[in-house]
Design a protein around this motif. Structure first.
Motif, mmCIF file in Angstrom:
data_model
loop_
_atom_site.group_PDB
_atom_site.id
_atom_site.type_symbol
_atom_site.label_atom_id
_atom_site.label_comp_id
_atom_site.label_asym_id
_atom_site.label_seq_id
_atom_site.Cartn_x
_atom_site.Cartn_y
_atom_site.Cartn_z
ATOM 1 N N ASP A 67 56.504 36.098 26.583
ATOM 2 C CA ASP A 67 57.114 35.271 27.612
ATOM 3 C C ASP A 67 57.034 35.997 28.935
ATOM 4 O OD1 ASP A 67 60.043 36.574 28.200
ATOM 5 O OD2 ASP A 67 59.304 36.965 26.166
ATOM 6 N N ILE A 68 57.219 35.275 30.002
ATOM 7 C CA ILE A 68 56.929 35.786 31.336
ATOM 8 C C ILE A 68 57.771 37.003 31.694
ATOM 9 C CG2 ILE A 68 58.554 34.279 32.527
ATOM 10 C CD1 ILE A 68 56.094 33.770 34.448
ATOM 11 N N GLN A 69 59.019 37.035 31.207
ATOM 12 C CA GLN A 69 59.886 38.155 31.569
ATOM 13 C C GLN A 69 59.504 39.423 30.829
ATOM 14 O OE1 GLN A 69 62.063 38.094 33.922
ATOM 15 N NE2 GLN A 69 61.865 35.904 34.353
ATOM 16 N N THR A 70 59.279 39.235 29.520
ATOM 17 C CA THR A 70 58.874 40.392 28.728
ATOM 18 C C THR A 70 57.543 40.921 29.248
ATOM 19 O OG1 THR A 70 59.924 39.300 26.856
ATOM 20 C CG2 THR A 70 58.523 41.180 26.366
#
Ligand SMILES: Nc1ncnc2c1ncn2[C@@H]1O[C@H](COP(=O)(O)OP(=O)(O)OP(=O)(O)O)[C@@H](O)[C@H]1O
Ligand SMILES: Nc1ncnc2c1ncn2[C@@H]1O[C@H](COP(=O)(O)OP(=O)(O)OP(=O)(O)O)[C@@H](O)[C@H]1O
Ligand SMILES: [Mg+2]
Ligand SMILES: [Mg+2]
Lengths: 307, 281, 260, 281, 260
Positions: E167-170
């Motif tokens: 995911d974008i945050q990870t």
């Protein structure tokens, strides 16, 4: 054409010479019978096929005949085949049954050879429990085991017995059976399916007669008889064969051995291979009697016979 | 230049095989020469391969009477005997393969059937073909059928258990995918499990080919009265070590050719495990 | 009730084992017929687990899933699933992989051939039909799996990051095709993605998950016509919101494991 | 309730095994009752299991002379005989497993060695253990060693070829990864190929367990003079079908138990192919 | 010459076969020591093929690849590769997978343990060290593979879409860690991605590929400090350029196959 085909099994030893000659020289065809050999590699398979009723007649060691009867197989002994020739050879230093204590003896299991070893030791007052018995499957390996020193004594037939004697220095013959059983003791016999005896006794008589002719021929011209069978059934040299034949001749009329069979059955009972004594009706000489009666001249010309 | 290399590549395996055999034979001859190997028991190749025509006469293609005089004798009769034995092996092998595959699939497909038969099969598996001889004789009499039956028996149980283990190792995702695509149970077996286990099943078959060759020698003893097994037996009974080893050589070569043929079939039939999965290094 | 209905579903992996992993926790979610729902969530939060349950491949530890009112107990071609890791059968060519489902439901070979041609061209594999799976690139494999799922015309499409291995342009094309097919078939779609842009471009509703065990953190309904301009202020705003929601969860997940 | 179910789950396999056997026995008894199966050749269980003590006397734990005289007779002597045979199987199996694994690895590891030995092994593979008997006797004399040697021979070649095939099927990516991580050739074999093939190798071993049991019966005839094989031989020689089938039963049960034990070991040792890859349906 | 040097490299798959596939065509590319190069290109254009060649796992059909002047003929731990499809050894726990390379180069167990702890926390798998690979989610597997590559401290890092499943945050976190490690180790990096944002955030230089067979279509040098603000007009402009370049190629690829 028009011949009755009789399926037969046999062993590999010289006591089968009679039936081999009968087959090779087509001695049974005069009486309308053709022999068809079913090849088996070991006595075990002879027992299986004969006991299962897959073959009609068989030349078989008397020991296996006794166990077959004891197991309930519908077979009867109708004539003899070969006599003598079981030899117990021991390594240097073993002179008597007593010397065998704690030693290892090679033999075939539940075979005439094992019975000989048993009887020899019994006669010498030694229990079977005091020796180590090693069982083998084929003759050459048993001989090799003795020659290589893997076993101390071996119960064997010719020509292996002589081979054992010659190739292991110092070895001696403990017994050739004659001293404990007397002359003409049985080795192989001719047996037939009971059903066949009822359905077609003539065919069995033809086989007996053929083998009797074979005995007569082998007695008069041993060399030719051996030469005719050597390439096909025997692979040893002719001289070894001749020696072996001399030690283990063909003898079809073994009526005098009736008691011998009963005694051996008793031995085998003690050894644990059978539960009952051999019933007298299992040995049926009636067809043999008839053949002898019908072929007096032939019978008269035989060298080895009971009467 | 490239042509040369092409040819070299073609014959290289052959050359290696020859080299491999040479070493083996060399060691054996050496042992004989040093007197370690008794020529009566372990005759080296130059002895048991000498005098071939003398030996060949034991090969009777009709098989009525192994060793019968002068009926055999030519290379043709030798090929005939090998042919008969090969036929028994092949028949037993094919029957065993088909039956064990079917049993294996059925055991997993029909749950109850599987639970009822599997313990039985596992118990029957270790029983030697030798012990089955009486059964074979009783049911099939004498001749080819009991020999083929024994070959079959020897591979049937093991192959069935191997099939089961292969089925159980089919990747879970393959089956999940099939279920998602709406495969019925039958279709999963037909379209997924069967192709998924086929490559390894072929390997198992190749392994069992050797098993089958082993057993046919025993099986041919049971009243077949012909074939390489019968000749070996006769040779052993008559203390003819030369013939024993000649027959063993023939068995080895034939088995090797069988294996190569099976490898070839495998490569043709199972194209998808070609370049993609060469493994090794 | 029509459509998909997930009620109070929990999933614990290795439930009896020494280290049970709660992957999904008391999750309730309804997907109406012809609704396009996109799931967003941190890595490892239980999205794939949920799709497996809806597909019928796994049983929930508690709770129920129904479709058109009937409980889901096993997979069905009505509910196709595109796995996160594209798996093609190695013994079939690409074309046969794509038409595998059609073969299973006894579509005639001619029809299958036509469908394969059309679908392969759609996903840009027009020339690769006779290749074997191991000869494809990662993205090509994923497109083949997509084509295979589309061939089935299911009522519910469960898609686990179906476009993850595709470049942005190919991805946009595939999204376009998916929307076309969705609009003509009126299937319900439950799609997992890590791309917020993708979620915004496709979804009727975006469902944001918490970190493991997955619960619903927020739902965002996008009642906007497609195609959407992702650079519009409204969309940028939505994107910011999603990012913030995710950031919180990822932060929390990393904190937790660092403390442990 | 749950307790009940737990117990039921524990004993269910046992119940199925019993059911499985019952069906088998039932069919056999039926065949006998209808007169299809000649009790002299195929005695049904109620006959050959009757009078056990009478039969047990053939089992002599010292194994010097199975059959003759009645030194055996108790259940202990039966277990003794089974123990001896099991010991030979186990020893041959372990030796064969280790040797074949080592040979297989060496063939792939040392290219030249492999090319030189592989054709030889493929040719020796189909030669029956029976044909090896003279070699065994010549090299090892009589007693346990030749029997163990024959068991070893019976599985060695096949297992070697199976090992090779497993090595060749290790996924390419595993090896690539190892090379990227800087594994030397030795390390690739030690850390990647070995663990990758181990699960399937265990399955192969289980299959060969049955092969080993098959061969030991033959091997024990070679001057070992004890064990189940020798008793079977004697029983056949004396046309004692009851004893043949009793021995077969014992072999079946022992083989079954061996298999179960191996399965258990497999599950303990190879934990990683547990829940992840249950396959099947 | 120091650094990686790819000269006139072509790769044809199945060269002798009935259907040869030219994957890379006459490609020349130099990567200086401590340079961060990102490869962008349409799906199936030959990026993975190129990385395999540089890693030494495949031989080019023609051309040469050298590192620090020495030709590359086989893999070496100096040049680590993260495969497009994360592959972990199923018989090792996650922790043992991560420290596999350290075990191979005989790092002491205690050091390995420490490295594992640190790396696992870095990628957010602090609690998953004793799990088995099949118990991980897709993104978790990819992070484990990343940790494994980072453990090796190689001179060249070849990375094939290492963050695709995150995911974008990870992903942002991982990118941060990667940059940290890169800066401290001064390794050369060759990274394949489909995310233009990722390329812009990381690269010293972006190399855009044509569609198959892969050639270099354009190179964009980004001489900007990190972290970069992707919403700055300059960056948005770069992003537009990349998009346009890719769009052309994807367009062409789809046209071609539709005509065929
Ligand atoms: N092992 C192989 N055998 C044959 N062809 C192959 C093989 N690997 C790749 N190819 C072909 O080479 C071309 C390039 O593949 P590659 O994997 O390098 O693409 P890619 O740029 O990594 O694509 P993606 O972004 O989809 O992963 C493709 O057309 C593919 O079909
Ligand atoms: N087969 C399994 N056995 C045990 N645990 C599992 C299994 N599959 C998943 N898990 C665990 O369940 C949790 C959720 O996994 P899941 O695959 O659903 O995550 P995800 O949201 O799909 O993540 P990603 O975006 O990384 O794919 C993870 O902690 C994972 O370790
Ligand atoms: Mg997932
Ligand atoms: Mg790629």
């Amino acid at each position: 054409a028009g011949l009755t085909t009789i399926k037969a099994t046999h062993g590999a030893g010289l006591c089968n010479l009679g039936i081999f000659l009968a087959k090779e020289r087509k001695l049974t065809e005069a009486d309308g019978v053709e022999l068809d050999f079913v090849v088996t590699p070991t006595t075990t398979d002879v027992v299986t096929l004969f006991g299962a009723g897959m073959v009609d007649v068989s030349v078989i060691p008397y020991s296996n005949f006794i166990t077959l009867v004891d197991a309930g197989a519908p077979v009867k002994m109708v004539a003899g085949a070969g006599v003598e020739g079981c030899i117990l050879v021991a390594a240097e230093g073993i002179r008597s049954a007593a010397d065998l204590k704690g030693k290892s003896i090679g033999t075939f299991q539940a075979d005439t050879l094992e019975v000989l070893a048993y009887d020899y030791m019994a006669a010498g007052g030694v229990s079977f429990a005091d020796v180590e018995i090693k069982y083998f499957n084929t003759s050459p390996e048993m001989a090799a085991a003795f020659v290589n020193g893997a076993i101390d004594a071996v119960c064997h037939i010719e020509p292996y017995a002589t081979q054992c004697l010659e190739q292991r220095a110092g070895s001696t013959v403990l017994t050739d059976g004659l001293d404990i059983y007397g002359q003409g003791y049985a080795d192989c016999v001719l047996a037939a399916r009971t059903q066949l005896l009822e359905d077609n006794p003539g065919a069995v008589k033809a086989v007996i007669k053929g083998m009797m002719v074979a005995q007569q021929q082998s007695e008069t011209d041993t060399a030719k008889a051996l030469a005719d069978t050597a390439g096909i059934y025997y692979r040893t040299s002719l001289e070894a064969l001749t020696l072996a034949q001399f030690r283990q001749p063909v003898k079809i009329d073994q009526r005098s051995n009736t008691q011998f069979f009963a005694d051996r059955s008793a031995s085998m009972k003690k050894m644990g291979y059978v539960r009952n004594d051999l019933p007298p009706e299992a040995v049926d000489w009636s067809l043999l009697d008839e053949v002898i009666a019908e072929n007096a001249d032939l019978y008269a010309s035989l060298r080895l016979k009971s009467a | 230049m490239t042509l040369h290399r092409g040819i070299l590549k073609q014959v290289a395996p052959l050359l290696w095989s020859v080299a491999s055999l040479s070493i083996f034979v060399g060691l054996w001859e050496f042992a004989w020469w040093r007197g370690w190997a008794d020529p009566l028991l372990l005759p080296p190749p130059h002895i048991f391969l000498a005098n071939l025509s003398e030996q060949f006469r034991f090969f009777d293609p009709n098989g009525d009477r192994a060793g019968a005089l002068s009926e055999g004798g030519s290379i043709w009769s030798v090929l005939g005997v090998i042919g008969w034995t090969s036929l028994r092996v092949t028949t037993g092998l094919i029957l065993g393969f088909v039956l064990s595959l079917m049993t294996g699939l059925a055991i997993r497909y029909f749950r109850i059937f599987g639970k009822l038969t599997l313990p039985m099969i596992t118990m029957l598996a270790p029983i030697s073909p030798v012990a089955w001889i009486p059964v074979a004789v009783f049911v099939f009499g004498i001749g080819n059928p009991p020999a083929i039956f024994l070959v079959l028996i020897a591979i049937y149980f093991v192959m069935t258990l191997a099939t089961l283990s292969l089925i159980d190792n089919v990747p879970k995702s393959y089956v999940q995918l099939a279920r998602i695509m709406g495969c019925s149970k039958r279709q999963i077996y037909r379209h997924v499990i069967l192709p998924a286990i086929l490559p390894d099943l072929f390997v198992t078959l190749r392994m069992n080919l050797f098993g089958a060759w082993m057993v046919v020698l025993i099986a041919e003893a049971v009243g077949v009265g012909s074939g390489l097994g019968q000749i070996t037996m006769m040779a052993r009974n008559t203390f003819n070590a030369n013939l024993v080893f000649l027959t063993m050589t023939l068995i080895g070569i034939t088995g090797f050719l069988f294996d190569q043929a099976l490898k070839l079939i495998q490569r043709k039939v199972l194209w998808w495990i070609g370049p993609g999965n060469p493994g090794g290094i | 009730m029509l459509g998909l209905s997930i009620k109070d579903v929990s999933k614990i992996w290795n439930p009896g084992g020494p280290d049970p992993v709660p992957a999904v926790s008391n999750l309730t979610l309804d997907v109406a017929p012809a609704e396009f729902v996109v799931l967003l969530g941190p890595s490892g939060c239980g999205k794939s687990s949920l799709l497996y349950i809806v597909a019928g491949l796994e049983q929930p530890t508690s709770g129920t899933v129904t479709f058109d009112g009937l409980p889901i107990t096993e997979p069905s071609p009505e509910r196709s699933l595109i796995f996160q890791e594209a798996s093609l059968y190695p013994w079939l060519t690409v074309k046969d992989n794509v038409t595998f489902g059609l073969k299973i439901n006894h579509t005639a070979p001619a029809k299958r051939e036509a469908a394969a041609q059309k679908l392969l061209k759609l996903v840009g594999l027009g020339n690769a039909g006779n290749k074997r799976p191991h000869e494809l690139s990662g993205g090509m494999r994923q497109r083949a799996a997509l084509a295979r799922a589309l061939a089935m015309r299911p009522k519910v499409m469960l898609m686990d990051e179906p476009f993850a291995a595709l470049d942005i342009q190919t991805r946009a094309r595939m999204q376009g095709h998916l929307l076309d097919i969705w609009e003509s078939s009126k299937a319900s779609i439950l799609l997992v993605t890590h791309s917020i842009d993708e979620a915004l471009a496709l979804a009727d509703r975006i469902v944001v998950f918490t970190s493991r065990p997955g619960r619903i953190k927020a739902e965002i309904t996008l009642d906007l016509p497609r195609p959407r301009d992702l650079r519009s202020p409204e969309m940028v705003d939505y994107a910011r919101r999603c990012e913030a929601l995710l950031a919180e969860e990822v932060e929390r997940a990393f904190k937790e494991q660092e403390l442990a």
